[in-house]
Write an enzyme that holds these catalytic residues in place. Structure first.
Site, PDB file in Angstrom:
ATOM      1  CE  LYS A   1      28.412  12.683  51.039  1.00  0.00           C
ATOM      2  NZ  LYS A   1      27.621  13.192  52.194  1.00  0.00           N
TER       3      LYS A   1
ATOM      4  NE  ARG B   1      33.421  11.952  55.292  1.00  0.00           N
ATOM      5  CZ  ARG B   1      32.486  11.096  54.886  1.00  0.00           C
ATOM      6  NH1 ARG B   1      32.703  10.281  53.889  1.00  0.00           N
ATOM      7  NH2 ARG B   1      31.317  11.062  55.500  1.00  0.00           N
TER       8      ARG B   1
ATOM      9  NE  ARG C   1      22.040   7.626  56.903  1.00  0.00           N
ATOM     10  CZ  ARG C   1      23.195   8.173  56.486  1.00  0.00           C
ATOM     11  NH1 ARG C   1      23.339   8.531  55.224  1.00  0.00           N
ATOM     12  NH2 ARG C   1      24.168   8.380  57.340  1.00  0.00           N
TER      13      ARG C   1
ATOM     14  NE  ARG D   1      25.760   5.397  58.390  1.00  0.00           N
ATOM     15  CZ  ARG D   1      26.346   6.205  57.502  1.00  0.00           C
ATOM     16  NH1 ARG D   1      25.940   6.200  56.246  1.00  0.00           N
ATOM     17  NH2 ARG D   1      27.308   7.012  57.868  1.00  0.00           N
TER      18      ARG D   1
ATOM     19  NE  ARG E   1      28.282  10.862  60.326  1.00  0.00           N
ATOM     20  CZ  ARG E   1      27.130  10.355  59.875  1.00  0.00           C
ATOM     21  NH1 ARG E   1      26.153  10.089  60.720  1.00  0.00           N
ATOM     22  NH2 ARG E   1      26.981  10.112  58.611  1.00  0.00           N
TER      23      ARG E   1
END
Ligand code: ADP
Ligand code: AMP
Length: 212
Positions: free
Chosen positions: A14, A89, A124, A157, A168
């Site tokens: 996203k 969300r 990531r 992160r 998550r």
């Protein structure tokens, strides 16, 4: 005027796509995750409140997030449209968008299987200075660990640890995935296969928005 919601599991791409779209369409990219991380870094009351939820991979309470987004959308740069990334969300957050009388043009769902999500998120890397996104193998920077755009050392992160990623994903399936049916029923849902390359996914998005 283009008002777009980006939907999809964490790691679907996203943020990656929204950065490109914002540039091409000339509208602001509003990432609630980025806003919360900035608040955490600055140690504001919002950041202090949000941090524990984020580190556990849970969701920050609806009232906090809804207030934050409402303030942001009232700013002048949103008059010509916006891209919401990471919001709504929950069904309650989506209902708040309706209650505010905001007409959305497209809800773009980036679809990727859970296994791909785990690979994408554990690899990531982000630039803490300019926000650029990388992946150690799938879209590596030219020099390992260094941002191509501004030369800053890349970071991982806190919530991209495999255990937190799995939580998550659970939270996504439980609280956010119902938004697919919510927006399908309104005729706004546009699904894009997000397993392809960043360029291919972007092409799929441009086909939908008619901005190619
Ligand atoms: P989200 O904002 O949905 O959480 P990101 O845009 O941060 O997802 O992407 C998660 C990770 O996957 C990043 O490391 C990014 O570089 C990588 N990525 C994004 N899109 C693709 C893609 N189409 N193919 C391969 N890797 C991708
Ligand atoms: P993201 O950058 O979109 O992956 O978001 C990172 C984290 O911020 C999430 O795991 C949540 O803890 C929190 N967060 C971001 N957006 C929202 C939202 N709309 N509602 C609740 N929590 C959010």
């Amino acid at each position: 005027m283009l008002r777009i919601i980006m939907l999809g599991p964490p790691g679907a791409g996203k943020g990656t796509q929204a950065k490109r779209m914002a540039q091409k369409f000339g509208i602001p990219h509003i990432s609630t995750g980025d806003m919360l991380r900035a608040a955490v870094r600055e140690g504001t009351p919002l950041g202090l409140k949000a941090q524990e939820y984020m580190n556990a991979g849970g969701l920050v309470p609806d009232d906090v997030i809804i207030g934050l987004v409402r303030e942001r959308l009232a700013q002048k740069d949103c008059e010509k449209g916006f891209l919401l990334d990471g919001f709504p969300r929950t069904v309650a957050q989506a209902e708040a968008v309706d209650e505010a009388g905001i007409a959305i043009d497209h809800v773009i769902e980036l679809a990727v299987p859970d296994d791909d999500v785990v690979v994408r998120l554990t690899g990531r890397r982000i630039c803490p200075n300019c926000g650029a996104l990388y992946h150690v193998t799938l879209s590596p920077p030219k020099q390992a660990g260094v941002c191509d755009k501004c030369g800053t050392a890349l970071i991982t992160r806190d919530d991209d640890k495999e255990e937190t990623v799995r939580n998550r994903l659970r939270v996504y399936h439980q609280s956010t995935a119902p938004l697919v049916a919510f927006y399908e029923a309104k005729g706004l849902l546009r699904r894009v296969d997000a397993t392809g390359s960043v360029d291919d996914v972007f092409k799929g998005i441009l086909d939908i928005t008619g901005e190619a």
